[in-house]
Design a protein around this motif. Structure first.
Motif, PDB file in Angstrom:
ATOM      1  N   ASP A 106       1.788   2.978   2.388  1.00 56.70           N
ATOM      2  CA  ASP A 106       1.335   3.926   3.410  1.00 56.70           C
ATOM      3  C   ASP A 106       2.087   3.621   4.699  1.00 56.70           C
ATOM      4  O   ASP A 106       1.741   2.684   5.424  1.00 56.70           O
ATOM      5  N   THR A 119       2.125   4.952   7.526  1.00 59.89           N
ATOM      6  CA  THR A 119       1.382   5.092   8.773  1.00 59.89           C
ATOM      7  C   THR A 119       0.701   3.783   9.183  1.00 59.89           C
ATOM      8  O   THR A 119       0.323   3.612  10.338  1.00 59.89           O
ATOM      9  N   LYS A 120       0.530   2.848   8.218  1.00 57.19           N
ATOM     10  CA  LYS A 120      -0.139   1.583   8.507  1.00 57.19           C
ATOM     11  C   LYS A 120       0.850   0.423   8.671  1.00 57.19           C
ATOM     12  O   LYS A 120       0.440  -0.722   8.795  1.00 57.19           O
ATOM     13  N   SER A 172       0.821  -1.212   0.000  1.00 62.55           N
ATOM     14  CA  SER A 172       0.000   0.000   0.000  1.00 62.55           C
ATOM     15  C   SER A 172       0.854   1.261   0.000  1.00 62.55           C
ATOM     16  O   SER A 172       0.384   2.348  -0.339  1.00 62.55           O
TER      17      SER A 172
END
Length: 324
Positions: free
Chosen positions: A252, A254-255, A250
């Motif tokens: 991302d 933050t995840k 992804s």
């Protein structure tokens, strides 16, 4: 129109709308509503008609609209010139059966306000990504939704002022990349074969190639050999992500857990190593994939020092990747 064009017959899609409903409707995709100030204070309520300038709205194909999840945008039907009926308020969900009713009535397009088109693109991207990870959804349904996302992206770029000529150039560029892949026999290698089958990664590779081609076109890159380097590197810049956990793919941060972030930081190196094992791969392709997350004067992730001697191709790919 079909008769005038000389069309003698047609083939139905291998998947029906009813089948798509059966596959998609149970998979309610969780999207957090992002109501803008305009959405919250808009005077028009669902079911009400509004008279406005047609230039304020953009059409989206009703048949490709995926229902059953929260919409982060208002949805309208065009009743006539300058007349719009509001169907859906931002933050509400569109029931599958209600959508089916509109399609059966012959509605071909829904309409969005221009300022909400980008939010619709984000919606399409999340839908396409969610479906591509779902094993219960057929490959054809995944391809249909990915194609819808690609088409809406092109529509969005045209609205931003990119000419039809440039879009045609970008589309031809991707076709030429495919031809180069065939000539290099890349599709016969397992990593590349798996990459082409992974809809989300492949879609991102194609999109990056299209944007990269537009930047390269105005950057003075004209030689056939250099264009091929740009094409191969942009198409496969994220091949190192293949096989990594979904959270890593992804992109991302933050995840991701700390371990997943370390894994993510390794994907340019992993991709460069995969390409380096393919006979005939130009060194600039390998370097561009290795450096596509590096920026001038910045300590790139996974590095200890600032980037030096950046490959121009990697910079162009980096810009296109960040834009997407």
């Amino acid at each position: 129109k079909l008769k005038n064009l000389g069309v003698r017959g047609f083939h139905k899609k291998p998947i029906t709308f009813q089948k798509i409903l059966e596959l998609v409707a149970p998979q309610t995709i969780k999207l957090e509503p992002q109501k803008t100030e305009a959405s919250r204070t808009e005077a028009v309520k669902p079911g009400e008609e509004t008279l406005e300038d047609d230039s304020l709205f953009v059409p989206i194909r009703a048949a490709d609209f995926v229902s059953g999840s929260i919409c982060n945008f208002n949805v309208y039907i065009m009743l006539g010139k300058g007349r719009y009926l509001k169907l859906l308020q931002s933050g509400d969900s569109f029931a599958p059966e209600r959508l089916k009713t509109y399609l059966q009535k012959g509605v071909e397009f829904f309409h969005l306000r221009k300022e909400e088109q980008e939010r619709y693109l984000q919606f399409c991207a999340k839908i396409a990504a969610s479906l591509s990870q779902n094993k219960k959804v057929s490959q054809q349904a995944k391809v249909n939704q990915a194609m819808n996302f690609g088409q809406e992206t092109m529509n969005f770029l045209k609205k931003q002022g990119i000419s039809e000529e440039n879009m045609t150039y970008a589309s031809d560029f991707v076709e030429n990349v495919h031809a180069a892949v065939e000539n290099m026999n890349l599709a016969h290698h397992d990593e590349f074969k798996n990459f082409m089958k992974d809809l989300a990664n492949y879609d991102h590779g194609v999109s990056t190639s299209m944007i990269t081609s537009l930047i390269a076109h105005v950057s003075g890159i004209e030689s056939t050999s250099l264009i091929q380097i740009v094409g191969i590197a942009s198409m496969f810049h994220d091949i190192g992500l293949l096989g990594m956990p979904p959270e890593v793919q992804s992109e991302d941060l933050t995840k991701m857990t700390e371990e997943q972030q370390i894994l993510y930081h390794s994907h340019p190196r992993v991709g460069a190593e995969i390409l380096s094992k393919i006979p005939g791969t130009h060194p600039s392709v390998i370097q561009a994939v290795l450096q596509h997350h590096e920026r001038r004067g910045v300590v790139a992730f996974g590095a200890k020092t600032r980037a030096k001697n950046l490959n121009k191709v990697s910079e162009i790919i980096g810009i296109a990747d960040d834009f997407l």
